[in-house]
Design a protein around this motif. Structure first.
Motif, PDB file in Angstrom:
ATOM      1  N   TYR A  94       0.860  -1.180   0.000  1.00 25.27           N
ATOM      2  CA  TYR A  94       0.000   0.000   0.000  1.00 25.27           C
ATOM      3  C   TYR A  94       0.900   1.235   0.000  1.00 25.27           C
ATOM      4  O   TYR A  94       2.029   1.182   0.494  1.00 25.27           O
ATOM      5  CB  TYR A  94      -0.907   0.015   1.231  1.00 25.27           C
ATOM      6  N   PRO A  95       0.418   2.348  -0.528  1.00 21.57           N
ATOM      7  CA  PRO A  95       1.259   3.551  -0.563  1.00 21.57           C
ATOM      8  C   PRO A  95       1.469   4.146   0.820  1.00 21.57           C
ATOM      9  O   PRO A  95       0.751   3.826   1.771  1.00 21.57           O
ATOM     10  CB  PRO A  95       0.451   4.498  -1.464  1.00 21.57           C
ATOM     11  N   HIS A  96       2.438   5.011   0.914  1.00 24.28           N
ATOM     12  CA  HIS A  96       2.696   5.727   2.155  1.00 24.28           C
ATOM     13  C   HIS A  96       1.475   6.568   2.540  1.00 24.28           C
ATOM     14  O   HIS A  96       0.739   7.051   1.682  1.00 24.28           O
ATOM     15  CB  HIS A  96       3.915   6.624   2.004  1.00 24.28           C
ATOM     16  N   HIS A  97       1.248   6.682   3.854  1.00 23.30           N
ATOM     17  CA  HIS A  97       0.130   7.442   4.431  1.00 23.30           C
ATOM     18  C   HIS A  97      -1.203   6.723   4.224  1.00 23.30           C
ATOM     19  O   HIS A  97      -2.258   7.343   4.318  1.00 23.30           O
ATOM     20  CB  HIS A  97       0.057   8.876   3.881  1.00 23.30           C
ATOM     21  N   HIS A  98      -1.174   5.425   3.975  1.00 20.90           N
ATOM     22  CA  HIS A  98      -2.391   4.621   3.842  1.00 20.90           C
ATOM     23  C   HIS A  98      -2.630   3.859   5.145  1.00 20.90           C
ATOM     24  O   HIS A  98      -1.672   3.440   5.814  1.00 20.90           O
ATOM     25  CB  HIS A  98      -2.239   3.645   2.673  1.00 20.90           C
ATOM     26  N   PRO A  99      -3.891   3.653   5.551  1.00 23.43           N
ATOM     27  CA  PRO A  99      -4.169   2.952   6.812  1.00 23.43           C
ATOM     28  C   PRO A  99      -3.642   1.518   6.870  1.00 23.43           C
ATOM     29  O   PRO A  99      -3.516   0.956   7.963  1.00 23.43           O
ATOM     30  CB  PRO A  99      -5.708   2.972   6.900  1.00 23.43           C
TER      31      PRO A  99
END
Length: 403
Positions: free
Chosen positions: A369-374
């Motif tokens: 998942y990308p950065h800053h994703h839960p």
């Protein structure tokens, strides 16, 4: 490397350093997981800062806390004179609720390490321990910068620099674990590698009224919509097509009943640029659009433009050195040149003061998942690669400047 360099005792140091890092890999992972379970927001990282200080104090390493705020700086002096090299890791978390189903999930509701800073900290702590154990064989001095508040401007870097964290430093290296890059890759780039990150807030003050009588109002929603449309034309019609810029409106709020015309509206967004002249142009043109829209609609519009971090600009010599370190000292790791990233990083402030480079260590997990994703996570094999890369750069820099 020359034949003389290959015979340098620093080569043996790297082998010993790598062996210590490999032996400590499990401990490094456990440090990362502990930090992941106990995240703290930017400028509130008091427990994390104490954890870092206690780690070094137990080793007997010289350490200073409260550097520019919650920052921590440890110094390890080798037995032989040489250059002073700084390494940096950040340790703040984000206001995001951790949605992963893992045993090391965040224990703090609404706060999580969603950008890899826990891994950065574990990497540098473990590397610092290994360097300390080899101090009687080391050349030069090593400054370990544990930075608070990278995620939220004005950030922690600028205040740590002002508080002397770079005093006497000849070069600095830093890495970011990157969840969308494959493990076993390190990406580098000379020149601008991450963008200047500014933000703006706009308040439209119109005149509200009944939805059935729009002619008696100054509709803040319509005016705000005009702003959004006009602002989107700045990059395409004001910026040279060969240059780079991003303008994104991330928030538009004008909450009302369905039959009420909004009295006011609030917009917020971000601007990303690489060159100072493009940054100046975007700020100027946003002001012109706001002023013109206010005149056209006979209303008041307030603009608050806040400059965030400058662009991260890597120095050529240190970046080429880092590339060579990866290719020669890290077998099985691929060095790749990266395109510039539009994300922001306050590592920029260090590079404005001393030469250095900032690179990306691949950390893609099985389900990325990308950065800053839960659901953000990393492949923890990346920790050892990052530690070796930073360690090889720090010790290898002594060879580089003595050649």
């Amino acid at each position: 490397m020359t034949e003389q360099t290959l015979g340098n005792p620093q080569v043996a140091i790297k082998e010993k350093l790598f062996a210590k890092l490999e032996a400590a890999n499990d401990d490094m992972i456990q440090i990362r997981r502990h930090l992941h379970m106990h995240p703290e927001l930017s400028f509130k990282e008091e427990k994390t800062a104490r954890y870092i200080q206690d780690f070094y104090k137990e080793l007997g390493v010289e350490v200073r806390g409260n550097v520019g705020g919650n920052g921590v700086v440890a110094r390890i002096k080798g037995a032989h004179p040489g250059k002073t090299v700084a390494l940096r890791a950040d340790f703040d978390a984000l206001p995001i609720d951790d949605q992963k189903d893992v045993e090391y999930k965040s224990t703090v509701p609404g706060v999580m390490h969603a950008c890899g800073h826990d891994g950065h900290t574990a990497t540098l702590l473990t590397l610092g321990k290994a360097l300390h154990e080899l101090r009687d064989e080391l050349t030069g001095e090593y400054v370990l910068i544990h930075q608070h508040a990278e995620e939220y401007a004005p950030g922690g870097a600028i205040s740590m620099v002002e508080d002397g964290c770079l005093d006497g430093v000849d070069a600095i290296f830093g890495t970011h674990l990157w969840s969308l890059n494959a493990v076993g890759t390190i990406e580098y780039r000379t020149g601008p590698v991450m963008a200047a990150a500014d933000r703006f807030e706009i308040k439209v003050q119109g005149r509200g009224g009944h939805g059935a009588s729009p002619h008696q109002t100054k509709d803040a929603v319509v005016i705000g919509a005009q702003l959004v449309t006009n602002l989107q034309q700045l990059v395409s019609r004001r910026v040279d097509p060969v240059e780079s810029a991003v303008l994104s409106v991330g928030s538009f709020v004008a909450e009302n009943a369905f039959n009420v015309i909004a009295d006011s509206a609030y917009l917020a967004g971000t601007v990303r640029t690489f060159k100072p002249e493009i940054r100046d142009l975007m700020e100027k043109e946003i002001g012109r659009v706001v002023e013109g829209t206010a005149i056209a609609n006979d209303c008041e519009i307030e603009l608050d433009y806040v400059r965030g971090y400058p662009a991260v600009v890597n120095h050529e010599a240190e970046t080429e050195f880092m590339k060579r370190i990866i290719e020669e000292e890290l077998p099985g790791v691929e060095a790749k040149e990266t395109a510039p990233h539009m994300g922001g990083e306050d590592f920029a402030y260090y590079l404005e003061k001393v030469p250095g480079t900032f690179f990306f260590t691949g950390a893609m997990p099985e389900d990325p998942y990308p950065h800053h994703h839960p659901r953000f996570d990393i492949d923890e094999r990346s920790l050892l690669i990052a530690a070796k890369a930073l360690g090889a750069a720090a010790t290898g820099y002594q060879e580089e400047v003595s050649e």
